[in-house]
Design an enzyme around this catalytic site. Structure first.
Site, short mmCIF file in Angstrom:
data_model
loop_
_atom_site.label_atom_id
_atom_site.label_comp_id
_atom_site.label_asym_id
_atom_site.label_seq_id
_atom_site.Cartn_x
_atom_site.Cartn_y
_atom_site.Cartn_z
N HIS A 60 0.88 -1.09 -0.45
CA HIS A 60 0.02 -0.59 -0.19
C HIS A 60 1.15 1.22 -0.23
O HIS A 60 1.36 1.44 0.78
CB HIS A 60 -1.09 -0.06 1.02
CG HIS A 60 -2.07 1.40 0.63
ND1 HIS A 60 -1.60 2.68 0.83
CD2 HIS A 60 -3.32 1.06 1.00
CE1 HIS A 60 -2.51 3.26 1.23
NE2 HIS A 60 -3.56 1.93 1.23
N ARG A 102 -6.49 10.22 -0.52
CA ARG A 102 -6.08 10.13 -1.88
C ARG A 102 -7.83 10.77 -2.81
O ARG A 102 -7.18 11.83 -4.01
CB ARG A 102 -4.78 9.45 -2.82
CG ARG A 102 -3.24 9.82 -2.32
CD ARG A 102 -2.81 8.51 -2.85
NE ARG A 102 -2.41 7.71 -2.33
CZ ARG A 102 -3.25 6.75 -2.69
NH1 ARG A 102 -2.60 6.15 -3.50
NH2 ARG A 102 -3.12 5.03 -2.02
#
Ligand SMILES: Cc1cc2nc3c(=O)[nH]c(=O)nc-3n(C[C@H](O)[C@H](O)[C@H](O)COP(=O)(O)OP(=O)(O)OC[C@H]3O[C@@H](n4cnc5c(N)ncnc54)[C@H](O)[C@@H]3O)c2cc1C
Length: 648
Positions: free
Chosen positions: A260, A276
């Protein structure tokens, strides 16, 4: 029956979302279900899931036009064509049901606010009018690798909200849960699984649970990466390792390990992709937004494998921020504003404050990629049945059901636990209704005896062997250093040799604490060999796969090779054998032909045979191995070519 033997209809090993959802289905069909868990179920790792759960509800403006076919397309592309497309299709169809079901049992989904809304898209602030008639519907946020906003979320505590709601249903239905109880081996007669030997973590006593069906729902095995993982300390892969120990049940695609992009430096605690999705971006040490140049189309919202690789490369090139713990990059969510951070990303706000001592509205967040998700696991068919042993099922992250292939899309795992939990639970209920519990109690007592001897052996060892935590730490360094984001044949060879050495060390390791009851060191020691064996299957599987696909990136074989590697790795390894054996099966029926994912590299070695030929081979193989058995006819759910309307 002997006091050391307990009988039930369905034994569910694991009290996370997948196990509990499956138990609910079996119990609702009238069967007795027993859940085992290392910890109270609400502390299962599912609780840590933050950012969202994918389902094509199409409730907000940026989700307009979404539907299960578009979700299917994103999932297959995200998997780098490693997924079983039938399973991906079933999953995408059923995910909206799972989200609405959770709303029904009390999950407080974040909702659409009709009228004018401010969002950040690719770092720019935009105003979007949400239709007034959508006001109050379940909201959705953007996530990596998707064409539409699809991640339904409860602030950044989605897993917490979901697990508490599902666990309340388990309580309401009166399903028995035995926490602090660990399954340590499977009981089987060579063709049928009869239950499991379990160990009470409070007393150290062993007993057996005999069951008509046994379901493994033990989550992932991220802890084989030591400190370089976002996973909880209980994610040691014991479910997968006790299946592997049988030598009969194969694990699938163990080399497919997800990293990740945004875990905190240095603790490894995750901050969600939702950061994000909601407009955050990544910066190098010069505060340059490198993803804009490297992935112009999707930028920070390419799939996790692609973003993690770019980040790792940027740091290799010397553009990371140097620290005594190694380099990191920055995640910038300051511009999103405190009001948004303290509501829709509340848990990120808290994590930054509690674990870094910073306010993310004012300061940059230090991040680096670490291990996050296990795409590999116990290989099962569409119904969740493990290969090799009748009556054994697996579900959730512990399973290789295989909708994720070589890269899971963010938000697709929570959805998988609930969709697969329901489907597999129904199949388990059907299986249980058709069989009676007939087990040779001698087999079970022998299995208990073997487990007791293993524990005794650890407690009576002496000498100056290595400590078990030292071996664990060494394993983590090998895995991250040599079986990590970038892999090469030479380094994988070294990793295999070094893990082999750790297996020898494990045989001679000694404990500091000799207490047979509440003894975490003994509990860990009993899992350590299994962790090392899993790590070996990852390293050897990665060495054998001479291509790059999704999260498996071979610097010495950088292209995806659909001509030779459009297949799934299967690995068998009986406890008494010295080395694992590998074989391969086709990925599954293809509907969406292999192509470019829309992000990442467009270079690949193309499959020469036609899709029809490939599919014939798939059906032949499945028939030959008797793996067609399913409550659905093969392919009945795959509406061939439905995707064509969405690909231009
Ligand atoms: C920090 C973090 C954030 C995440 N965020 C998201 C997200 O936003 N969206 C998303 O889709 N996915 C997310 N994921 C992934 C997702 O949370 C997991 O994949 C999923 O919750 C796994 O659920 P599970 O039920 O399969 O396993 P788990 O929740 O891990 O449960 C495993 C259970 O098995 C038990 N157990 C293990 N071994 C044994 C044994 N031998 N005997 C008895 N019991 C045993 C444990 O006690 C536990 O109850 C995230 C993951 C992490 C690490």
């Amino acid at each position: 029956m002997n006091a050391r033997l307990i009988a039930t209809d369905v034994l569910i090993v694991g009290g996370g979302l997948a196990g509990e959802r499956c138990a609910i289905e079996a119990a609702a069909a009238g069967h007795e279900a027993l859940i085992l868990s290392l910890v109270p179920p609400r502390r299962s790792h599912s609780c840590a899931a933050q950012g969202g759960m994918q389902a094509s509800l199409a409730n907000c403006a940026k989700a307009e036009g979404d539907n299960p076919t578009v979700h299917f397309l994103d999932t297959v592309r995200g998997s780098d064509w490693g997924a079983d497309q039938e399973v991906a299709n079933i999953f995408a169809d059923e995910a909206p049901i799972a989200v609405r079901e959770l709303a029904h049992i009390g999950v407080p989904w974040s909702r659409v606010r009709g009228g004018n809304n401010h969002y950040f898209i690719k770092g720019e602030e935009v105003e979007i009018d949400e239709a007034l008639e959508n006001d109050g519907l379940i909201g959705q946020r953007d996530f990596g690798g998707t064409a539409k906003w699809r991640a339904c979320y409860a602030a950044a505590g989605t897993g917490h909200a979901a697990l508490y709601a599902v666990d309340s249903e388990v309580v309401r239905l009166g399903i028995t849960v035995r926490d602090r109880t660990e399954a340590v081996s499977l009981i089987h007669d060579g063709s049928r699984c009869l239950g499991a030997v379990v160990r009470c973590l409070r007393t150290g006593e062993h007993f057996a649970v005999l069951a008509k069906a046994t379901v493994i729902a033990t989550g992932g095995y991220g802890r084989i990466y030591g400190q370089y993982t976002s996973n909880a300390v209980i994610n040691e892969g014991t479910g997968a390792s006790i299946a592997l120990d049988t030598g009969i049940v194969p694990l699938g695609n163990m080399e497919a390990v997800q990293f990740h992009p945004t875990t905190l430096m240095p603790s490894g605690i995750l901050v969600t992709e939702g950061c994000r999705g909601d407009g955050g971006y990544l910066l190098d040490k010069n505060l340059n937004r490198f993803m804009v140049e490297l992935e112009p189309a999707k930028q920070e919202l390419a799939s996790r494998d692609v973003v993690s690789r770019h980040m790792a490369q940027v740091m290799r090139d010397g553009d990371g921020v140097d620290t005594p713990y190694g380099p990191h990059l920055w995640l910038d969510i300051r511009h999103i504003g405190e009001a948004h951070l303290r509501t829709k990303l509340l848990e990120v706000w808290d994590i930054c404050r509690d674990f870094l001592g910073i306010s993310p509205a004012e300061e940059l967040i230090p991040v680096r990629p670490t291990q996050h998700y296990s795409m590999g696991g116990i290989r099962v068919n569409k119904d969740g049945e493990a290969y090799g042993l009748a009556g054994l099922f697996a579900v959730g992250e512990a399973a290789c059901w295989d909708m994720h292939g070589f890269n899971r899309l963010g938000g697709n795992s929570l959805a998988e636990t609930l969709v697969a939990g329901r489907i597999v639970g129904r199949c388990v209920a059907k299986h249980v209704a058709g069989v009676s519990l007939r087990a040779d109690t001698g087999v079970a007592l022998d299995a208990i005896g073997a487990a007791e001897r293993r524990a005794r052996d650890w407690l009576t060892r002496s000498g100056n062997g290595r400590g078990v935590y030292e071996i664990r730490d060494a394993l983590g360094e090998i895995m991250m250093g040599k079986v990590g984001i970038f892999r090469t044949g030479d380094e994988l060879n070294e990793a295999v040799a070094e893990i082999g050495q750790l297996l020898d060390d494990c045989d001679n390791a000694v404990l500091r604490c000799k207490d047979p009851g509440v003894n975490p060191e003994l509990g860990f020691a009993l899992r350590l060999k299994g962790m090392l064996r899993l790590a070996m299957t990852v390293a050897m599987g990665a060495h054998a796969r001479t291509e790059s696909r999704g999260a498996h990136f071979r610097s010495d074989f950088p292209l995806r090779n659909d001509e030779e590697w459009l297949n799934r790795t299967l690995v068998h390894w009986a406890l008494e054998e010295s080395a694992p054996s590998f074989s391969y099966e086709p990925t599954g029926l293809i509907d969406l032909p292999p192509g470019h994912r829309g992000y990442g590299s467009d270079q690949r070695i193309e499959m020469k045979q036609s899709v029809d030929n490939y599919n014939e081979t798939v059906l032949d193989e499945q028939t030959r191995h008797g793996r067609l058995q399913s409550s659905e006819d093969m392919g009945s759910r795959l509406q061939r070519g439905a995707w064509q309307a969405y690909v231009h």
